[in-house]
Design an enzyme around this catalytic site. Structure first.
Site, PDB file in Angstrom:
ATOM      1  N   HIS A   1     -32.610  -0.933 -52.581  1.00  0.00           N
ATOM      2  CA  HIS A   1     -33.113  -1.522 -51.345  1.00  0.00           C
ATOM      3  C   HIS A   1     -32.576  -2.933 -51.179  1.00  0.00           C
ATOM      4  O   HIS A   1     -32.883  -3.817 -51.987  1.00  0.00           O
ATOM      5  CB  HIS A   1     -34.649  -1.526 -51.370  1.00  0.00           C
ATOM      6  CG  HIS A   1     -35.276  -1.960 -50.109  1.00  0.00           C
ATOM      7  ND1 HIS A   1     -36.040  -3.089 -50.020  1.00  0.00           N
ATOM      8  CD2 HIS A   1     -35.248  -1.428 -48.867  1.00  0.00           C
ATOM      9  CE1 HIS A   1     -36.470  -3.234 -48.788  1.00  0.00           C
ATOM     10  NE2 HIS A   1     -36.001  -2.242 -48.064  1.00  0.00           N
TER      11      HIS A   1
ATOM     12  N   HIS B   1     -31.268  -9.183 -43.348  1.00  0.00           N
ATOM     13  CA  HIS B   1     -32.526  -8.522 -43.007  1.00  0.00           C
ATOM     14  C   HIS B   1     -33.123  -9.053 -41.711  1.00  0.00           C
ATOM     15  O   HIS B   1     -33.478  -8.297 -40.818  1.00  0.00           O
ATOM     16  CB  HIS B   1     -33.546  -8.656 -44.142  1.00  0.00           C
ATOM     17  CG  HIS B   1     -34.826  -7.946 -43.837  1.00  0.00           C
ATOM     18  ND1 HIS B   1     -35.913  -8.581 -43.293  1.00  0.00           N
ATOM     19  CD2 HIS B   1     -35.159  -6.648 -43.961  1.00  0.00           C
ATOM     20  CE1 HIS B   1     -36.881  -7.701 -43.108  1.00  0.00           C
ATOM     21  NE2 HIS B   1     -36.439  -6.514 -43.503  1.00  0.00           N
TER      22      HIS B   1
END
Length: 117
Positions: free
Chosen positions: A10, A52
């Protein structure tokens, strides 16, 4: 039938290196990840970059929304000392290492560029 679990890193090896950076992706590959999940936004000049958040608030200068900054300025930003990679760099890295990708498009404007790459 002998299936092993799929190991998905991740944002790369984000517990061990700055997330969504080439350093994090390289570490994930060295740790045996089968897939790397990453997040994509589009710059003002139409380049898909891996980050992100839509805002660079947590980097060193420049600060601001990715969609409002050109790639040249974004490349000067550092997240815990690491530059923000382009999606193309990440794709080439994963292709070279034989690692699958899970691309999370955080900006609808980036869809065309993701598909093109």
């Amino acid at each position: 039938m002998n299936k092993k679990p799929l190991i998905i890193a991740h944002r790369g090896a984000s517990d061990h290196a700055p997330e969504n950076t080439m350093k994090s992706f390289a570490l994930a590959a060295s740790m045996g990840a089968d897939m790397i999940e990453l997040d994509v936004h589009l710059t003002r000049d139409g380049v898909a970059v891996v980050n992100h958040d839509a805002d660079l608030a947590y980097t060193t200068p420049p600060k601001g929304k990715i969609k409002n900054l050109p790639l040249e300025e974004i490349r000067s930003a550092r997240f815990h000392g690491e530059p923000i990679p382009t999606l193309e760099e990440a794709i080439l890295f994963c292709r070279d290492k034989g690692i699958e990708m899970d691309i999370e498009c955080k900006d609808e404007a980036a869809i065309g560029e993701i598909v093109r790459l």
